[in-house]
Design a protein around this motif. Sequence first.
Motif, PDB file in Angstrom:
ATOM      1  N   ARG A 140       4.405 -25.378  87.836  1.00  8.88           N
ATOM      2  CA  ARG A 140       3.419 -24.302  87.636  1.00  8.88           C
ATOM      3  C   ARG A 140       2.171 -24.578  88.455  1.00  8.88           C
ATOM      4  N   ALA A 141       1.883 -25.852  88.715  1.00  9.41           N
ATOM      5  CA  ALA A 141       0.715 -26.238  89.499  1.00  9.41           C
ATOM      6  C   ALA A 141       0.955 -27.602  90.128  1.00  9.41           C
ATOM      7  N   ILE A 142       0.220 -27.875  91.205  1.00 15.15           N
ATOM      8  CA  ILE A 142       0.350 -29.127  91.947  1.00 15.15           C
ATOM      9  C   ILE A 142      -0.972 -29.873  91.899  1.00 15.15           C
ATOM     10  N   TYR A 143      -0.893 -31.167  91.592  1.00 12.41           N
ATOM     11  CA  TYR A 143      -2.083 -32.006  91.486  1.00 12.41           C
ATOM     12  C   TYR A 143      -1.916 -33.186  92.424  1.00 12.41           C
ATOM     13  N   VAL A 144      -2.967 -33.476  93.194  1.00 12.47           N
ATOM     14  CA  VAL A 144      -2.895 -34.567  94.166  1.00 12.47           C
ATOM     15  C   VAL A 144      -3.783 -35.721  93.715  1.00 12.47           C
ATOM     16  N   PHE A 145      -3.174 -36.885  93.557  1.00  9.59           N
ATOM     17  CA  PHE A 145      -3.875 -38.121  93.220  1.00  9.59           C
ATOM     18  C   PHE A 145      -3.981 -38.946  94.500  1.00  9.59           C
ATOM     19  N   GLY A 146      -5.176 -39.130  95.001  1.00  8.10           N
ATOM     20  CA  GLY A 146      -5.359 -39.913  96.210  1.00  8.10           C
ATOM     21  C   GLY A 146      -6.822 -40.192  96.455  1.00  8.10           C
ATOM     22  N   LEU A 147      -7.145 -41.435  96.783  1.00 11.09           N
ATOM     23  CA  LEU A 147      -8.529 -41.809  97.006  1.00 11.09           C
ATOM     24  C   LEU A 147      -9.010 -41.321  98.370  1.00 11.09           C
ATOM     25  N   SER A 148     -10.306 -41.334  98.554  1.00 10.37           N
ATOM     26  CA  SER A 148     -10.889 -41.007  99.855  1.00 10.37           C
ATOM     27  C   SER A 148     -10.416 -42.042 100.891  1.00 10.37           C
ATOM     28  N   PRO A 149     -10.060 -41.633 102.131  1.00 11.67           N
ATOM     29  CA  PRO A 149     -10.201 -40.299 102.707  1.00 11.67           C
ATOM     30  C   PRO A 149      -8.997 -39.394 102.512  1.00 11.67           C
ATOM     31  N   HIS A 150      -7.941 -39.894 101.838  1.00 11.64           N
ATOM     32  CA  HIS A 150      -6.747 -39.062 101.646  1.00 11.64           C
ATOM     33  C   HIS A 150      -7.081 -37.769 100.904  1.00 11.64           C
ATOM     34  N   SER A 151      -8.042 -37.849  99.980  1.00  9.09           N
ATOM     35  CA  SER A 151      -8.379 -36.683  99.168  1.00  9.09           C
ATOM     36  C   SER A 151      -8.923 -35.540 100.017  1.00  9.09           C
ATOM     37  N   TYR A 194      -1.805 -45.483 101.124  1.00  6.01           N
ATOM     38  CA  TYR A 194      -1.260 -46.092 102.338  1.00  6.01           C
ATOM     39  C   TYR A 194      -0.541 -47.396 102.029  1.00  6.01           C
ATOM     40  N   SER A 195      -1.185 -48.293 101.279  1.00 11.13           N
ATOM     41  CA  SER A 195      -0.528 -49.567 100.960  1.00 11.13           C
ATOM     42  C   SER A 195       0.463 -49.417  99.820  1.00 11.13           C
ATOM     43  N   GLY A 196       0.081 -48.634  98.793  1.00 13.09           N
ATOM     44  CA  GLY A 196       0.969 -48.379  97.663  1.00 13.09           C
ATOM     45  C   GLY A 196       1.330 -49.600  96.856  1.00 13.09           C
ATOM     46  N   ASN A 197       0.541 -50.671  96.949  1.00 14.41           N
ATOM     47  CA  ASN A 197       0.971 -51.948  96.403  1.00 14.41           C
ATOM     48  C   ASN A 197       0.438 -52.302  95.022  1.00 14.41           C
ATOM     49  N   ASN A 198      -0.835 -52.092  94.789  1.00 17.90           N
ATOM     50  CA  ASN A 198      -1.473 -52.666  93.604  1.00 17.90           C
ATOM     51  C   ASN A 198      -1.254 -51.796  92.366  1.00 17.90           C
ATOM     52  N   PRO A 199      -0.459 -52.265  91.394  1.00 19.26           N
ATOM     53  CA  PRO A 199      -0.196 -51.446  90.198  1.00 19.26           C
ATOM     54  C   PRO A 199      -1.405 -51.303  89.286  1.00 19.26           C
ATOM     55  N   ASP A 200      -2.469 -52.069  89.557  1.00 19.02           N
ATOM     56  CA  ASP A 200      -3.669 -51.999  88.728  1.00 19.02           C
ATOM     57  C   ASP A 200      -4.711 -51.030  89.290  1.00 19.02           C
ATOM     58  N   GLU A 201      -4.435 -50.454  90.460  1.00 19.66           N
ATOM     59  CA  GLU A 201      -5.363 -49.523  91.076  1.00 19.66           C
ATOM     60  C   GLU A 201      -4.775 -48.121  91.099  1.00 19.66           C
ATOM     61  N   HIS A 202      -5.662 -47.126  91.080  1.00 19.78           N
ATOM     62  CA  HIS A 202      -5.227 -45.735  91.236  1.00 19.78           C
ATOM     63  C   HIS A 202      -4.779 -45.519  92.684  1.00 19.78           C
ATOM     64  N   PRO A 203      -3.780 -44.653  92.898  1.00 18.19           N
ATOM     65  CA  PRO A 203      -3.073 -43.881  91.882  1.00 18.19           C
ATOM     66  C   PRO A 203      -1.844 -44.587  91.301  1.00 18.19           C
ATOM     67  N   MET A 204      -1.561 -45.844  91.720  1.00 19.17           N
ATOM     68  CA  MET A 204      -0.358 -46.523  91.227  1.00 19.17           C
ATOM     69  C   MET A 204      -0.396 -46.732  89.716  1.00 19.17           C
ATOM     70  N   ARG A 205      -1.566 -47.024  89.160  1.00 24.19           N
ATOM     71  CA  ARG A 205      -1.660 -47.297  87.726  1.00 24.19           C
ATOM     72  C   ARG A 205      -1.383 -46.049  86.888  1.00 24.19           C
TER      73      ARG A 205
END
Length: 300
Positions: A140-151, A194-205
């Motif tokens: 129904r809607a799309i939401y983007v989780f991404g830190l700057s500058p991806h946002s 970009y890195s996608g590595n840290n499970p304790d950081e957004h958006p991975m967490r």
Amino acid sequence: MTEGMDMYLMHRIEELSRTSNDAQRAICDFILREHASISDFTIADIAEATFTSKSSVTRFAKALGYPGWREFIRDFIHEEGQEALHVADVDPNFPFAAGDSDMAIAEKLGNLSSETIAETFSQIDRGMIAAAVRSMKAARAIYVFGLSPHSYVAGLFCRKLISIGKPAQVVPYGEYGLFARSLGPEDCAFLISYSGNNPDEHPMRDIPILKANKVHLVGITSAGPNYLRQNISCVLTLASRERLYSKIANFATEESLNYLLNLLFSCFFAEDYKTNLARKLEGSQALEGARKTVLRELEG
């Protein structure tokens, strides 16, 4: 080659450098600086050059998931060799140099854009594109989780979707947890890292919450194994020759991300081409009419 450690060790070393103690940071920095000739150094050479010890160098390798230095250096040299096979005309981290003329910079940035799009295109998985578009259609809607500058790049993607009647928004920083808990099976979430590595950081967490809520998930990250790729089934791959931190700007990553998001929008648009085109043209005409009204009022 060690399972799960086969590519992009350079990115992982950069991350370790920012989170480790002084000894490990010194070893990380040495390897990042001397990566092209690292095979010339023994473990004793590295310990001496970094004012650490051989046991510290071994602990560094173990921090990256290897049983010892020998296994690490084997994979690292292999990765360097693979990079050498894909030498580009322009360094994505430092695409221009001090003293370059305006036109030289213009040419180099143009070449970098072309090379980045070519690399991104070469990594496209048709099945992943199709799965992402299905998730977009079902939501129904799309939401983007991404830190700057991806946002910022994602904001353009959302604007395009809104122009054809598909609700979309970039999740505000600081409200990731709130949004993640509010979404459900009728929503689609894009997670960009970009890195996608840290499970304790957004958006991975946010992934465990989104998965528990059965949200449709689409990941966009660099190549190679990472937390995001291992926990989301639909993942698109960014051009991945750019360093995490040692660079002038995110030229290549932004170009690659914009290309992928434009591709997804276009494929989504093409699923119902006539209807979407009619909506787009109708919206453009209404917007132009509103602009003319404002101009007349200002002139009056």
